[in-house]
Design a protein around this motif. Structure first.
Motif, short mmCIF file in Angstrom:
data_model
loop_
_atom_site.label_atom_id
_atom_site.label_comp_id
_atom_site.label_asym_id
_atom_site.label_seq_id
_atom_site.Cartn_x
_atom_site.Cartn_y
_atom_site.Cartn_z
N UNK A 4 -21.99 -18.96 28.26
CA UNK A 4 -21.87 -17.63 27.64
C UNK A 4 -22.53 -17.62 26.26
N UNK A 5 -22.19 -18.61 25.44
CA UNK A 5 -22.77 -18.66 24.11
C UNK A 5 -24.26 -18.98 24.13
N UNK A 6 -24.71 -19.70 25.14
CA UNK A 6 -26.13 -19.96 25.30
C UNK A 6 -26.91 -18.69 25.58
N UNK A 7 -26.36 -17.84 26.44
CA UNK A 7 -26.99 -16.54 26.71
C UNK A 7 -27.11 -15.74 25.42
N UNK A 8 -26.00 -15.67 24.67
CA UNK A 8 -25.99 -14.89 23.44
C UNK A 8 -26.92 -15.49 22.39
N UNK B 14 -31.94 -19.79 26.83
CA UNK B 14 -30.83 -20.21 25.98
C UNK B 14 -29.65 -20.70 26.78
N UNK B 15 -29.33 -19.99 27.86
CA UNK B 15 -28.20 -20.37 28.70
C UNK B 15 -28.42 -21.75 29.34
N UNK B 16 -29.60 -21.96 29.91
CA UNK B 16 -29.89 -23.24 30.58
C UNK B 16 -29.93 -24.39 29.58
N UNK C 102 -12.59 -15.57 32.75
CA UNK C 102 -13.02 -14.34 33.43
C UNK C 102 -13.46 -13.30 32.41
N UNK C 103 -12.65 -13.09 31.37
CA UNK C 103 -13.00 -12.12 30.35
C UNK C 103 -14.22 -12.56 29.55
N UNK C 104 -14.34 -13.86 29.32
CA UNK C 104 -15.52 -14.36 28.60
C UNK C 104 -16.81 -14.06 29.35
N UNK C 105 -16.82 -14.31 30.63
CA UNK C 105 -18.02 -14.08 31.43
C UNK C 105 -18.30 -12.59 31.57
N UNK C 106 -17.26 -11.81 31.80
CA UNK C 106 -17.43 -10.36 31.89
C UNK C 106 -18.03 -9.81 30.60
N UNK C 107 -17.47 -10.23 29.47
CA UNK C 107 -17.98 -9.77 28.18
C UNK C 107 -19.42 -10.16 27.96
N UNK C 108 -19.79 -11.37 28.38
CA UNK C 108 -21.16 -11.84 28.20
C UNK C 108 -22.14 -11.02 29.02
N UNK C 109 -21.80 -10.74 30.26
CA UNK C 109 -22.69 -9.92 31.09
C UNK C 109 -22.85 -8.51 30.52
N UNK C 110 -21.75 -7.94 30.00
CA UNK C 110 -21.84 -6.61 29.40
C UNK C 110 -22.73 -6.63 28.17
#
Length: 453
Positions: free
Chosen positions: A296-300, A275-277, A228-236
């Motif tokens: 998450x890391x793909x998005x980043x 990157x995410x896909x 949950x925190x990982x996804x929240x942090x990624x969206x932020x």
């Protein structure tokens, strides 16, 4: 001329210029706030990616990054401003924020220099926070603070000067810059590669966490405690990135800069999604699961990869850059595992490796009409005699790696010999929250679990 509601009041060109200056100041402050909000994203992502017993420790490092970096950047700014004024009979230091000239009644810049200081502070804070992920769960708080202070006070400012200062010899804003200067618009190399390479060398000298590799040298899973925190942090972080890349136009109240801002935001979005896909599909092939952390890391990875070239490439190129960022990230993860480097947040694969790729991507995909290289160099895929931008991009990466990696190595060796780099095995096993920060982050949950058991 535009006539106002009052017949005697006419808006003159000078008034328009003043309004434009005020608007640009507001724009830069707004963008800086988005970038500063990324600190929340880093905090949430890192907290979710470590084990619960080290939650407080990683959070306090993020908080201290923001607090101490304010002082570092302020002190350096004052020193630079004083030196600039002293070195010249003209008050050149007045171009720096928080300079005594800004406190006088003749101050007329509409606050833009102050806004520039704030914007640059948020960038420095982001670079420093990247390191905390690479050294998580075993670095002492003292050791981490030394890394962070050295980065923001000395290592990072030199890279900024080389690439973004009008006097830097690698700068595209310097008419005499080497080969016309580096195209690193928002900092794939300047910011992210700096944090990522620092994290790589720091993690190497720290050594892996206890139990991370078995006797055969195989990496053992140590998953974070909260998706949950990982996804929240990624969206932020994704949201904040629009301030990071978009704000790097530094102005918006002209047709040129407003067009650049729009293109930057579109390209940033496309690369992040690509990157995410890419990473989720690669992770599925390798691990046979749909991995949330991988997305998450793909998005980043896509965000870091597009940061250097977001203003100089077309949308189709942004998609390719994002896809290739995913491959670069996955390859870097495998490389670290092979070298037995324990990087809990994949700080180097995301920020270091993808930051390098982002710098190279400018040399590949930079469109001739968009380049701001002083001699007009652009991406080699367009051909022509000026399709040689890749050369200066490679030179920058080599110089960067030597500077950042070399100083981080010296610093790490010194701290290791002084005994202030890594916590004891006993503290590491116990968890730093309990041993150093007064108890668990999830006190009630931990005690209810023990009672149930």
């Amino acid at each position: 001329l535009r006539v106002s509601a009052s017949p005697s009041r006419v808006t003159m060109p000078g008034d328009i210029a003043t309004l434009t200056a005020k608007g640009d100041t507001f724009f830069l402050i707004w963008a800086g706030c988005l970038v500063f909000f990324m600190q929340t994203g880093f905090a949430m992502l890192e907290a979710g990616s470590v084990r619960a017993k080290n939650t407080k420790n990683i959070l306090i490092k993020n908080l201290l990054d923001a607090a101490k970096n304010t002082k570092n950047i302020l002190i350096k700014n004052l020193l630079d401003a004083t030196a600039a004024t002293t070195a010249s009979s003209a008050p050149s230091g007045s171009t720096y924020a928080i300079h005594s000239y800004d406190w006088q009644s003749t101050y007329t810049s509409e606050g833009y220099d102050w806004a520039t200081w704030f914007f640059q502070f948020t960038f420095a804070a982001a670079a420093a926070t990247i390191v905390s992920g690479g050294v998580a769960e075993r670095c002492t708080l003292t050791g981490y603070m030394i890394y962070s202070i050295a980065l923001t006070a000395f290592i990072y400012p030199i890279i900024v000067h080389l690439v973004w200062d009008s006097a830097g010899f690698l700068s595209a804003f310097n008419a005499d810059g080497l080969l016309g200067g580096v195209v690193d618009f928002a900092g794939s190399g300047v910011v992210h590669m700096t944090g990522g390479v620092t994290a790589l060398f720091a993690a190497y000298f720290l050594g892996p966490r206890i139990g991370r590799f078995d006797e055969a040298g195989r990496m053992q899973p140590m998953p974070g405690h909260s998706s949950v925190l990982q996804v929240l942090g990624t969206f932020i972080l994704w949201l904040g990135w629009y301030g990071f890349t978009g704000g790097s136009t530094l102005s918006v109240f002209t047709s040129q800069y407003s067009s650049d801002l729009a293109r930057v935001c579109v390209n940033t979005t496309l690369s992040a999604a690509a990157g995410a896909l890419t990473v989720i599909l690669l992770a599925k092939v390798v691990s046979h699961v749909w991995d949330v952390a991988a997305v998450c890391n793909g998005v980043l990875a896509g965000l870091v990869g597009i940061t250097a070239s977001c203003v100089v490439v077309d949308p189709w190129a942004a998609i390719i850059i994002g896809v290739l960022s995913g491959f670069v990230y996955m390859a870097a993860v495998k490389l670290e595992a092979k070298l037995k480097i324990d990087d809990p947040l994949d700080s180097f694969p995301v920020h270091g490796a993808c930051g390098m790729w982002g710098v190279l991507a400018s040399g590949v995909f930079c469109r001739p009409e968009y380049t701001y290289n002083q001699v007009g160099s652009y991406g080699f895929i367009y051909g022509g005699e000026k399709g040689d931008l890749l050369g200066i991009q490679v030179i920058f990466i080599v110089i960067h790696f030597i500077w950042v990696g070399g100083l981080t190595s010296i610093l790490s060796i010194a701290m290791k010999r002084a005994g202030v780099l890594r916590v004891s095995a006993e503290i590491e096993e116990m968890g730093m929250d309990l041993s150093k920060h007064g108890g668990e982050a999830y006190f009630d949950v931990a005690h209810k679990s023990k009672a149930t058991a």
